[in-house]
Design an enzyme around this catalytic site. Structure first.
Site, PDB file in Angstrom:
ATOM      1  N   SER A  68       0.837  -1.208   0.000  1.00  0.00           N
ATOM      2  CA  SER A  68       0.000   0.000   0.000  1.00  0.00           C
ATOM      3  C   SER A  68       0.872   1.260   0.000  1.00  0.00           C
ATOM      4  O   SER A  68       1.658   1.455  -0.922  1.00  0.00           O
ATOM      5  CB  SER A  68      -0.972  -0.041   1.185  1.00  0.00           C
ATOM      6  N   GLU A 100      -9.362  -4.401  -4.372  1.00  0.00           N
ATOM      7  CA  GLU A 100      -8.624  -3.309  -3.744  1.00  0.00           C
ATOM      8  C   GLU A 100      -9.557  -2.236  -3.181  1.00  0.00           C
ATOM      9  O   GLU A 100      -9.237  -1.561  -2.219  1.00  0.00           O
ATOM     10  CB  GLU A 100      -7.658  -2.677  -4.745  1.00  0.00           C
ATOM     11  N   HIS A 121      -8.121  -5.341   0.225  1.00  0.00           N
ATOM     12  CA  HIS A 121      -6.865  -4.600   0.362  1.00  0.00           C
ATOM     13  C   HIS A 121      -6.229  -4.883   1.725  1.00  0.00           C
ATOM     14  O   HIS A 121      -6.891  -4.768   2.757  1.00  0.00           O
ATOM     15  CB  HIS A 121      -7.140  -3.100   0.212  1.00  0.00           C
TER      16      HIS A 121
END
Length: 534
Positions: free
Chosen positions: A227, A347, A441
């Protein structure tokens, strides 16, 4: 003494004799000795199974307090006594929170620039052998939250596979990414703003200077990240300041290739926005005054809904990042190192599930003359198809496309192997994530670190264990050689046009196959790439 008593006495004597023999023959317990690093001597602790030695909370830079707030990381002061590196250092001041971030450290502090090292016991730290590969982790959290003490980021399980694992804290939010004209004026490089990225580079430089004392190879460092950490990694590869600090890169869900209308902000624009906000918020934007504010003052100000702040993120400062990444990579000025990168299936999620009619209307609003091309790659002829396309587009818009753009750029000019993956094992859910989220995510972190058991409320399935084992092996193989492949593993080809840009699908039946969705990303690139190259 009767015969029964004689027998019992004999058995007791035999037991004592055997016990003494066992005690005499038992191996000596492993000993830990302090090792010398550039700040002083440091002593670690064994993990419970004694397979790994953990060194936690080692300072890699001076505390960024008072006049050192909003300055590049400075050298750490040497310590005279042995540093007992048993506990994590404080995590950096947080400017947002998520329920699944659970820290195991003293709490938030501005004095937070520490790192942790996990070393396999058989590496015999202190003897400068056997030159193990090193994996340096950068956590995510949107540049506003995160820390190294989360159980899901415990490095001991990866270290068992013959690598040394390092993780570091770095400054976040306004404390890590604040540009200001007075800061620029006092800088020897006439730059300000990217202090969090500088922290990361300083930690990696610390590893290069010191890791041989732990038995690691300073010439074989792999940075792996997720990330915001992955965004940072793509920037570190592009930065002349970080040039030569590491040999390989693994990016999970993100890069600094902000195609969807979000190129890097130039330093001058960030300075103007920050000064205006500080004047509105505090009545003064003078640097001496801003440095006098407490961290709590800054946290409260950033959280204001009536006077929202600018986005405190990496910027094009002219020093650490002299240009947009699209330009740097296109010119081949990034690190020419192997890259393994990819993202997860979900995501992000659409704010609502659209009907086919609504999805078509929105496509024409968002993409105008390109709407028909958009609908060709995100079809919506039925409501079910529209729902799937909305989910796919949300994921691509947030992190899928920018990770793809990074892979493409490195494959074109990086002069090194590139590998791409897609994590698509539907999650069994846990305390914070319902099963309906699928592969979400950050879902992949515990699989990579081998820390599935740290996840609260997760009913771990055999396929979860199997995929975690596979990913740990791929990741550590890549750290060792620049190639994730190894005996008994599904073949993972390099990402190249001749093979149809193969993608390793990480799910219950892992396998590589050509990218059937390439037209989707080429379309997004045709629309968004120009905004990233301004």
């Amino acid at each position: 003494m009767n015969s029964r008593q004689t027998t019992l006495a004999s058995l007791s004597a035999l037991a004592l004799s055997l016990g003494a023999a066992r005690a005499f023959a038992a191996p000596k317990p492993l000993e830990l000795r302090p090792i010398q690093i550039d700040g002083g001597k440091v002593l670690g602790v064994f993990t419970p199974d004694q397979k790994v030695i953990a060194y936690k909370g080692i300072p890699f830079a001076a505390p960024p307090l008072e006049d050192l707030r909003w300055r590049p990381p400075q050298p750490v002061a040497k310590w005279k006594h042995i540093l007992f590196a048993r506990d994590f250092g404080p995590h950096c001041i947080q400017f947002s929170s998520t329920p699944d971030m659970v820290f195991h450290d003293p709490g938030p502090s501005e004095d937070c620039l520490t790192l942790n090292v996990w070393v396999p016991t058989d590496s015999k730290p202190g003897k400068k052998s056997p030159n193990l590969p090193v994996m340096v982790w950068i956590y995510g959290g949107g540049f506003t939250s995160g820390g190294t003490s989360e159980s899901r980021q415990d490095g001991q399980f990866l270290a068992r596979r013959g690598v040394i694992v390092v993780s570091m804290n770095y400054r976040l939010g306004i404390l890590g990414f604040f540009a200001h004209p007075e800061l620029t004026a006092e800088s020897a490089h006439h730059a300000s703003g990217n202090y969090g990225l500088m922290d990361q580079a300083a930690a990696i430089a610390w590893v290069r200077r010191n890791i041989d004392a732990f038995g690691g190879d300073p010439g074989n460092i792999t940075v792996f990240a997720q990330s915001a950490g992955s965004i940072s990694l793509s920037a570190l590869m592009a930065s002349p300041v970080a040039n030569g600090l590491f040999a390989k890169a693994i990016g999970e869900s993100g890069s600094q290739f902000y195609g969807p209308g979000r190129p890097l902000t130039p330093r001058e624009d960030a300075e103007r926005a920050n000064v205006a906000w500080a004047n509105r918020t505090f009545g003064s934007a003078k640097l001496f005054y801003l440095r006098s504010l407490t961290p709590d003052d800054l946290v409260k100000a950033v959280a204001s809904r009536t006077n929202p702040p600018p986005r405190f993120r990496p910027i094009m400062d002219g020093y650490f990042l002299p240009d947009n990444l699209a330009h740097i990579y296109a010119d081949g000025k990034q690190a020419h190192i192997p890259l393994l990168a990819g993202w997860v299936a979900n995501e992000d999620y659409p704010k609502s599930v659209p009907t086919a009619d609504r999805f078509n209307v929105q496509a024409h609003i968002d993409f105008g003359p390109d709407a028909l091309k958009f609908l060709a790659v995100y079809p919506a002829t039925t409501d079910a198809e529209a729902a799937q396309s909305a989910a796919d587009y949300a994921s691509d818009h947030n992190r899928g496309y920018i990770t793809w753009a990074w892979l493409e750029a490195q494959a074109k000019t990086g002069n090194a192997p590139v590998y791409r993956y897609f994590f698509d094992l539907p999650s069994p859910g846990d305390r914070y994530h319902p099963v309906s989220m699928g592969a979400f995510h950050s879902d992949d972190i515990e699989y990579v670190f081998g820390t599935l058991d740290s996840r609260p409320g997760m009913s771990i399935r055999p396929e979860d264990r199997a995929l975690s084992e596979l990913m740990q092996q791929y990741w550590t193989n890549f750290a060792k050689s620049g190639d994730p492949n190894g005996p008994g593993l599904p073949k993972w080809p390099t990402y190249n046009a001749t093979a149809g840009y193969p993608v390793m699908r990480l799910d219950a039946t892992p396998a590589a196959s050509p990218d059937t969705l390439r037209p989707r990303y080429l379309f997004l690139d045709s629309v968004w790439a120009s905004s990233d190259s301004k």
